[in-house]
Design an enzyme around this catalytic site. Structure first.
Site, PDB file in Angstrom:
ATOM      1  N   GLU A  60      28.128 -25.984   6.886  1.00 22.54           N
ATOM      2  CA  GLU A  60      29.458 -25.980   6.289  1.00 22.54           C
ATOM      3  C   GLU A  60      30.528 -25.440   7.225  1.00 22.54           C
ATOM      4  O   GLU A  60      31.648 -25.959   7.257  1.00 22.54           O
ATOM      5  CB  GLU A  60      29.439 -25.175   4.983  1.00 22.54           C
ATOM      6  CG  GLU A  60      28.812 -25.905   3.811  1.00 22.54           C
ATOM      7  CD  GLU A  60      27.296 -25.999   3.886  1.00 22.54           C
ATOM      8  OE1 GLU A  60      26.717 -26.816   3.153  1.00 22.54           O
ATOM      9  OE2 GLU A  60      26.702 -25.225   4.682  1.00 22.54           O
ATOM     10  N   HIS A 129      24.909 -22.229  -7.145  1.00 23.28           N
ATOM     11  CA  HIS A 129      25.490 -23.569  -7.241  1.00 23.28           C
ATOM     12  C   HIS A 129      26.470 -23.720  -8.407  1.00 23.28           C
ATOM     13  O   HIS A 129      26.959 -24.831  -8.634  1.00 23.28           O
ATOM     14  CB  HIS A 129      24.387 -24.618  -7.431  1.00 23.28           C
ATOM     15  CG  HIS A 129      23.461 -24.781  -6.283  1.00 23.28           C
ATOM     16  ND1 HIS A 129      22.500 -23.845  -5.969  1.00 23.28           N
ATOM     17  CD2 HIS A 129      23.340 -25.763  -5.373  1.00 23.28           C
ATOM     18  CE1 HIS A 129      21.816 -24.256  -4.916  1.00 23.28           C
ATOM     19  NE2 HIS A 129      22.315 -25.415  -4.529  1.00 23.28           N
TER      20      HIS A 129
END
Length: 335
Positions: A60, A129
């Site tokens: 990321e 998440h």
């Protein structure tokens, strides 16, 4: 107008902007061949090719850093991170680079970057998440923050974000991807940042709902009207930076009471920020303290029954509205 799911409206926005401006490029994990984890980029690789729609490694910080560099050199990248929790791995690039480069360069270079991220609970994906992190990005000067609750706003705001010269954090709730609504099929139907949506007009209490909670608040308002003879006005901010505080204050001046609903954590959250602003700037209009409804102050549980208790539902908003109205027999609940 056309009937579109939230994910299809986002896909349409990306397709239209890719076709309109050759500087627009997409980057992210599995956005090409697979069509995106939530199928938002489905079909775009076939239409625009690998030069414009790029699958990236699982890193990321690298993905966002690539987007920052591309934006600085004249492109308009749209970066997708598979979930908002993974943005923590890219926080250096988001905060120290994307948000601050224009300031540090004295305005000589801009960073027209969009970082798209799904967020939110309800899918048993556990604490890494499932959270809503609007407040983390709201805190950072230099970033714009959008959190659309409808398919039409998802399309219009994403198009506006891509055309903006500032870095934009674009937050999409996972539970909204399948929601179908009427959406304009006109390519120039943009939604300007900093303009809230009055989802329902009312006179007794103002309910400000953030992201998915705008829709939860609308359902709560319907219940309040049907079962409690309460007229609730529902405001969807749509963007948190810039914030359309004037629309919220105008509503509070009319209703004299306010409930703020968010899915994120309560401490230092969006609701805390809004409550402070309303209390400071509408103190004389308030007949009761601003009340907040938020997610529970815990990591998101994996267990479905526990997860369901960890984020707000319609009944929590109804209870908070009745409490702020000091109605006898108001049900318990809320955070």
């Amino acid at each position: 107008m056309a009937q579109m799911r939230y994910r299809e409206a986002l896909n349409a926005a990306l397709r239209e902007e890719l076709a309109r401006d050759e500087r627009v490029v997409l980057m992210g994990e599995d956005i090409g061949v697979f069509g995106g984890a939530f199928k938002v980029t489905d079909g775009l690789l076939e239409e625009f090719g690998e030069r414009r729609v790029r699958d990236t490694p699982i890193s990321e910080n690298t993905i966002v850093g690539l987007g920052v560099g591309a934006a600085m050199t004249g492109l308009r990248p749209v970066v997708e991170l598979m979930t908002i929790n993974f943005s923590l791995l890219a926080f250096d690039q988001i905060v120290n680079s994307a948000a601050h480069i224009r300031y540090m360069f004295g305005g000589q270079v801009s960073v027209p970057l969009v970082v798209r991220m799904p967020q939110g609970a309800g899918h048993q994906l556990g604490p890494t998440h499932s959270h809503c992190f609007e407040a983390l990005f709201l805190h950072v000067p230099g970033l714009l923050v959008a959190a659309p609750a409808t398919a039409a706003d998802a399309k219009g705001l994403l198009k506006a974000a891509i055309r903006d010269d500032n870095p934009v954090i674009f937050l999409e709730h996972e539970s909204l991807y399948g929601v179908s609504e009427e959406v304009s099929d006109g390519e120039e139907q943009l939604v300007r940042f900093g303009r809230a949506r009055t989802a329902r007009e009312g006179s007794d209490v103002t309910i400000v709902g953030v992201s998915r909670m705008a829709r939860t608040s609308e359902r709560a308002a319907a219940t309040l009207a049907d079962e409690h003879d309460v007229s609730a006005e529902v405001i969807d901010p749509r963007t948190l930076r810039p914030l359309d505080l004037d629309t919220i204050l105008t509503s509070v001046a009319k209703t004299n009471r306010c409930v703020i609903v968010e899915e994120g954590w309560p401490h230092g959250g969006v609701g805390a920020n809004l409550a402070a602003l309303i209390s400071e700037q509408a103190f004389d209009d308030l007949d009761a303290p601003v009340r907040r409804v938020s997610g529970a102050d815990v990591p998101m549980p994996y267990s479905k029954p526990l997860e369901d208790t960890a984020y707000p539902h319609e009944g929590d908003v109804v209870a908070a509205a009745l409490a702020v109205l000091e109605r006898p027999g108001a049900p318990g609940g809320g955070s």
